[in-house]
Scaffold this active site. Sequence first.
Site, mmCIF file in Angstrom:
data_model
loop_
_atom_site.group_PDB
_atom_site.id
_atom_site.type_symbol
_atom_site.label_atom_id
_atom_site.label_comp_id
_atom_site.label_asym_id
_atom_site.label_seq_id
_atom_site.Cartn_x
_atom_site.Cartn_y
_atom_site.Cartn_z
ATOM 1 N N LEU A 185 11.205 10.990 -6.502
ATOM 2 C CA LEU A 185 11.371 12.271 -6.810
ATOM 3 C C LEU A 185 12.828 12.696 -6.972
ATOM 4 O O LEU A 185 13.246 13.702 -6.750
ATOM 5 C CB LEU A 185 10.789 13.100 -5.725
ATOM 6 C CG LEU A 185 9.101 13.194 -5.649
ATOM 7 C CD1 LEU A 185 8.720 13.856 -4.472
ATOM 8 C CD2 LEU A 185 8.732 13.666 -7.069
ATOM 9 N N CYS A 204 3.256 14.069 -1.752
ATOM 10 C CA CYS A 204 4.382 13.971 -1.064
ATOM 11 C C CYS A 204 4.306 13.726 0.509
ATOM 12 O O CYS A 204 3.128 14.269 1.031
ATOM 13 C CB CYS A 204 5.399 15.028 -1.235
ATOM 14 S SG CYS A 204 5.580 15.311 -3.069
ATOM 15 N N THR A 210 -0.242 7.959 -8.738
ATOM 16 C CA THR A 210 -0.444 6.290 -8.890
ATOM 17 C C THR A 210 -1.003 5.872 -7.633
ATOM 18 O O THR A 210 -1.224 6.199 -6.610
ATOM 19 C CB THR A 210 1.212 6.039 -8.955
ATOM 20 O OG1 THR A 210 1.812 6.606 -7.984
ATOM 21 C CG2 THR A 210 1.653 6.329 -10.223
ATOM 22 N N GLY A 235 1.069 8.661 -18.962
ATOM 23 C CA GLY A 235 2.297 8.473 -18.360
ATOM 24 C C GLY A 235 3.163 7.276 -18.561
ATOM 25 O O GLY A 235 3.911 7.462 -19.571
#
Length: 304
Positions: A74, A132, A195, A267
């Site tokens: 990130l 996250c 993912t 993606g």
Amino acid sequence: MNKDLSVNLSGLHLDNPIIPASGTFGFGKEFKDYYDINILGSFSFKGTTAEERFGNPTPRIAECSSGMLNSVGLQNNGIDYVIEKQLPELKTYFNKKVIANISGFSKEEYVKCCQMIDKEEQVGIIEVNVSCPNVHNGGMAFGTSAESAAEVTRAVKAVTTKPVYIKLSPNVTDIVSIAKACEDAGADGISLINTLLGMRIDLNKRKPILANKMGGFSGPAIFPIAVRMVYQVSKAVKIPVMGMGGVTTARDVIEMMMAGATAVQVGAANLVNPYACKEIIDKLPLEMEKLGIEKLSDIIGICE
């Protein structure tokens, strides 16, 4: 060949369902010199957190058969910089509404970022990445628990006016229950899949290739898993689904829409070929003609 590629995503009209996925397209700046990115339905900009993040140590990328591993961590400039610098710059070369991808490590961080980005006129949809690690819960991702995902959804919906899509992790045993929990908590849509967790080992060094040991596996190899999850979730919820995961061709887009996706994100293909989305958009009418499809919106969830 006059085919109707348009779709409606929670009130947002898209000329076509093609949306570059967050983390693979930045803010479009690197791609605008290759082609006019205004041909896209929209795009999901780089995952943004409250504070600037350098990301994970290198190496961050590992090659795999039919895909890639990444552990970027990130890396981003933070929400203030995005609002003050990157969105005004974006307006000079992209004239459609964008999807704001928001990440966080606590419920409070999600709330702060979503409340701020909700005020931005250029943002059409807020995409909340719950993959996250939750710093208040031992590092387990918010998206691995229906309760945690619902808690973030409720908190974000309480401070926003724009449609909120929750981006779910596939690294769970029951993605349907998590999607339903988000819907019950007020989510306007679901994005999936993120993912898969993977790892590669350097045989000569006898240690992981990635500095972070494990990373997100993306690319064509995960497409069947993505189709399966989009199908399962779209049948279980009444809100729209944005599908993604290994999409590389126009036929992949049609397959994912038949599984239940209203829009389709592309993606890893962007990292291999900067023209990937343009080529898919160009080829969609031809594939529709072959399959006897006049309107793309007619095939959403057509697979029983």
